[in-house]
Design a protein around this motif. Sequence first.
Motif, PDB file in Angstrom:
ATOM      1  N   PRO A  30       0.795  -1.231   0.000  1.00  0.00           N
ATOM      2  CA  PRO A  30       0.000   0.000   0.000  1.00  0.00           C
ATOM      3  C   PRO A  30       0.831   1.287   0.000  1.00  0.00           C
ATOM      4  O   PRO A  30       0.328   2.336  -0.411  1.00  0.00           O
ATOM      5  CB  PRO A  30      -0.831  -0.119   1.285  1.00  0.00           C
ATOM      6  N   LEU A  31       2.070   1.213   0.462  1.00  0.00           N
ATOM      7  CA  LEU A  31       2.915   2.402   0.441  1.00  0.00           C
ATOM      8  C   LEU A  31       3.159   2.868  -0.993  1.00  0.00           C
ATOM      9  O   LEU A  31       3.188   4.077  -1.277  1.00  0.00           O
ATOM     10  CB  LEU A  31       4.250   2.109   1.137  1.00  0.00           C
ATOM     11  N   VAL A  32       3.335   1.929  -1.907  1.00  0.00           N
ATOM     12  CA  VAL A  32       3.487   2.281  -3.318  1.00  0.00           C
ATOM     13  C   VAL A  32       2.156   2.742  -3.892  1.00  0.00           C
ATOM     14  O   VAL A  32       2.101   3.667  -4.713  1.00  0.00           O
ATOM     15  CB  VAL A  32       4.031   1.079  -4.125  1.00  0.00           C
ATOM     16  N   MET A  33       1.091   2.119  -3.432  1.00  0.00           N
ATOM     17  CA  MET A  33      -0.230   2.493  -3.921  1.00  0.00           C
ATOM     18  C   MET A  33      -0.591   3.924  -3.536  1.00  0.00           C
ATOM     19  O   MET A  33      -1.343   4.611  -4.245  1.00  0.00           O
ATOM     20  CB  MET A  33      -1.276   1.517  -3.374  1.00  0.00           C
ATOM     21  N   VAL A  34      -0.063   4.405  -2.418  1.00  0.00           N
ATOM     22  CA  VAL A  34      -0.266   5.805  -2.032  1.00  0.00           C
ATOM     23  C   VAL A  34       0.321   6.736  -3.097  1.00  0.00           C
ATOM     24  O   VAL A  34      -0.321   7.707  -3.517  1.00  0.00           O
ATOM     25  CB  VAL A  34       0.371   6.089  -0.655  1.00  0.00           C
ATOM     26  N   ALA A  35       1.526   6.424  -3.530  1.00  0.00           N
ATOM     27  CA  ALA A  35       2.158   7.238  -4.573  1.00  0.00           C
ATOM     28  C   ALA A  35       1.359   7.177  -5.868  1.00  0.00           C
ATOM     29  O   ALA A  35       1.194   8.194  -6.565  1.00  0.00           O
ATOM     30  CB  ALA A  35       3.590   6.767  -4.807  1.00  0.00           C
ATOM     31  N   MET A  36       0.867   5.993  -6.214  1.00  0.00           N
ATOM     32  CA  MET A  36       0.059   5.850  -7.422  1.00  0.00           C
ATOM     33  C   MET A  36      -1.243   6.646  -7.316  1.00  0.00           C
ATOM     34  O   MET A  36      -1.676   7.291  -8.284  1.00  0.00           O
ATOM     35  CB  MET A  36      -0.242   4.372  -7.669  1.00  0.00           C
ATOM     36  N   ALA A  37      -1.861   6.626  -6.133  1.00  0.00           N
ATOM     37  CA  ALA A  37      -3.102   7.367  -5.927  1.00  0.00           C
ATOM     38  C   ALA A  37      -2.870   8.870  -6.040  1.00  0.00           C
ATOM     39  O   ALA A  37      -3.671   9.602  -6.639  1.00  0.00           O
ATOM     40  CB  ALA A  37      -3.698   7.027  -4.562  1.00  0.00           C
ATOM     41  N   LEU A  38      -1.759   9.345  -5.484  1.00  0.00           N
ATOM     42  CA  LEU A  38      -1.434  10.764  -5.583  1.00  0.00           C
ATOM     43  C   LEU A  38      -1.167  11.165  -7.024  1.00  0.00           C
ATOM     44  O   LEU A  38      -1.541  12.267  -7.459  1.00  0.00           O
ATOM     45  CB  LEU A  38      -0.218  11.091  -4.704  1.00  0.00           C
ATOM     46  N   SER A  39      -0.526  10.289  -7.778  1.00  0.00           N
ATOM     47  CA  SER A  39      -0.285  10.556  -9.196  1.00  0.00           C
ATOM     48  C   SER A  39      -1.603  10.658  -9.960  1.00  0.00           C
ATOM     49  O   SER A  39      -1.775  11.537 -10.807  1.00  0.00           O
ATOM     50  CB  SER A  39       0.581   9.439  -9.795  1.00  0.00           C
ATOM     51  N   TRP A  40      -2.542   9.741  -9.650  1.00  0.00           N
ATOM     52  CA  TRP A  40      -3.845   9.785 -10.311  1.00  0.00           C
ATOM     53  C   TRP A  40      -4.620  11.045  -9.935  1.00  0.00           C
ATOM     54  O   TRP A  40      -5.224  11.709 -10.771  1.00  0.00           O
ATOM     55  CB  TRP A  40      -4.651   8.548  -9.917  1.00  0.00           C
ATOM     56  N   LEU A  50       5.047   3.899 -11.895  1.00  0.00           N
ATOM     57  CA  LEU A  50       5.243   3.480 -10.511  1.00  0.00           C
ATOM     58  C   LEU A  50       4.935   1.996 -10.341  1.00  0.00           C
ATOM     59  O   LEU A  50       5.660   1.272  -9.644  1.00  0.00           O
ATOM     60  CB  LEU A  50       4.348   4.310  -9.592  1.00  0.00           C
ATOM     61  N   PHE A  51       3.871   1.542 -10.983  1.00  0.00           N
ATOM     62  CA  PHE A  51       3.500   0.120 -10.893  1.00  0.00           C
ATOM     63  C   PHE A  51       4.585  -0.756 -11.512  1.00  0.00           C
ATOM     64  O   PHE A  51       5.024  -1.744 -10.901  1.00  0.00           O
ATOM     65  CB  PHE A  51       2.171  -0.118 -11.587  1.00  0.00           C
ATOM     66  N   ILE A  52       5.005  -0.398 -12.720  1.00  0.00           N
ATOM     67  CA  ILE A  52       6.048  -1.188 -13.395  1.00  0.00           C
ATOM     68  C   ILE A  52       7.344  -1.160 -12.591  1.00  0.00           C
ATOM     69  O   ILE A  52       8.030  -2.181 -12.447  1.00  0.00           O
ATOM     70  CB  ILE A  52       6.284  -0.657 -14.823  1.00  0.00           C
ATOM     71  N   GLY A  53       7.683   0.020 -12.050  1.00  0.00           N
ATOM     72  CA  GLY A  53       8.899   0.121 -11.254  1.00  0.00           C
ATOM     73  C   GLY A  53       8.856  -0.755 -10.016  1.00  0.00           C
ATOM     74  O   GLY A  53       9.846  -1.409  -9.674  1.00  0.00           O
ATOM     75  N   ALA A  54       7.697  -0.786  -9.350  1.00  0.00           N
ATOM     76  CA  ALA A  54       7.560  -1.618  -8.153  1.00  0.00           C
ATOM     77  C   ALA A  54       7.674  -3.107  -8.500  1.00  0.00           C
ATOM     78  O   ALA A  54       8.320  -3.877  -7.777  1.00  0.00           O
ATOM     79  CB  ALA A  54       6.226  -1.329  -7.472  1.00  0.00           C
ATOM     80  N   VAL A  55       7.038  -3.504  -9.606  1.00  0.00           N
ATOM     81  CA  VAL A  55       7.114  -4.908 -10.032  1.00  0.00           C
ATOM     82  C   VAL A  55       8.548  -5.275 -10.407  1.00  0.00           C
ATOM     83  O   VAL A  55       9.065  -6.330 -10.021  1.00  0.00           O
ATOM     84  CB  VAL A  55       6.152  -5.165 -11.212  1.00  0.00           C
ATOM     85  N   ARG A  56       9.186  -4.395 -11.171  1.00  0.00           N
ATOM     86  CA  ARG A  56      10.579  -4.654 -11.565  1.00  0.00           C
ATOM     87  C   ARG A  56      11.479  -4.771 -10.348  1.00  0.00           C
ATOM     88  O   ARG A  56      12.341  -5.660 -10.271  1.00  0.00           O
ATOM     89  CB  ARG A  56      11.082  -3.550 -12.489  1.00  0.00           C
ATOM     90  N   ALA A  57      11.315  -3.849  -9.394  1.00  0.00           N
ATOM     91  CA  ALA A  57      12.151  -3.881  -8.195  1.00  0.00           C
ATOM     92  C   ALA A  57      11.969  -5.196  -7.442  1.00  0.00           C
ATOM     93  O   ALA A  57      12.950  -5.813  -6.998  1.00  0.00           O
ATOM     94  CB  ALA A  57      11.809  -2.697  -7.290  1.00  0.00           C
ATOM     95  N   THR A  58      10.719  -5.635  -7.337  1.00  0.00           N
ATOM     96  CA  THR A  58      10.439  -6.887  -6.624  1.00  0.00           C
ATOM     97  C   THR A  58      11.081  -8.081  -7.326  1.00  0.00           C
ATOM     98  O   THR A  58      11.770  -8.893  -6.697  1.00  0.00           O
ATOM     99  CB  THR A  58       8.923  -7.111  -6.518  1.00  0.00           C
ATOM    100  N   VAL A  59      10.861  -8.181  -8.638  1.00  0.00           N
ATOM    101  CA  VAL A  59      11.404  -9.307  -9.398  1.00  0.00           C
ATOM    102  C   VAL A  59      12.926  -9.289  -9.379  1.00  0.00           C
ATOM    103  O   VAL A  59      13.588 -10.319  -9.143  1.00  0.00           O
ATOM    104  CB  VAL A  59      10.877  -9.278 -10.846  1.00  0.00           C
TER     105      VAL A  59
END
Length: 275
Positions: A30-40, A50-59
Amino acid sequence: MQLPAMKPEPFMSNETALSLDWFNLALAVPLVMVAMALSWWQRLGLGKSLFIGAVRATVQLLLIGQVLVWLFTTNKWYLVLGVLLVMVIAATFAATNRLEQIGSRMSLRFLCGGAILIGSAVTMAYLDLVVVNIDPWYDPRYLIPIFGMIVGNAMNGAALAAERVRSEFESRREEIEAGLALGASPAQASARAVRLAMTAALIPTINALAVVGIVSLPGMMTGQILAGADPTQAVHYQLIVMFMLTSATAITSVLVTIWYRKRFFTRAEQLIDLD
């Protein structure tokens, strides 16, 4: 001799370091989702990035975790150096992907990659052989994490230096051309622009040195403290890290600005058209 911080310390806490599992990781999403919500909300258009970056970082981190386990088991010097080379190549592409190049993109990558490699390798070699005396010198448990910090900062220095060189040449075009018309060499005519580019590339590092311990407790020190280490020992670690990052950034930035400057002049020592 092993790294000093890895020896048992009298202060070492009896408490076990916090153990984080997949549930804890899920709770952090949800911490990343906060940034995504603010962007929207502000219509920044960064939600997808932000979504792609979070997925890439995780993988990427999960994969490198498995690679590190394998490297720690095999403990072969040539495999460790191969990983370090891959890190330099990845840093080179990341540093140059968004730059407006002079000449071909590949030549800019060779320029920045060479500077990143030299700045990182010189700093790592001195740290490895003189400061901490890692034994063996290629021990992946120490070499890879430390080199990762070094090459990451060298990458930022290269990107900032290259971007600022172009910016300075664009804004000081008339000044440089006037110097050339008066008989100055390309190096002399562009000396001020190059110095300003070097300064700009080093400002983030200087700022970090100025506020460390007051505004922020950097990652190395925080990690040591969370693991139960003596805060004084953690400070020693962090100071070494700050000094090595300063060295790598400075070497890389200077090399990029000096080498990149030459791309802005023709063989006839005329300033090229930047439009």
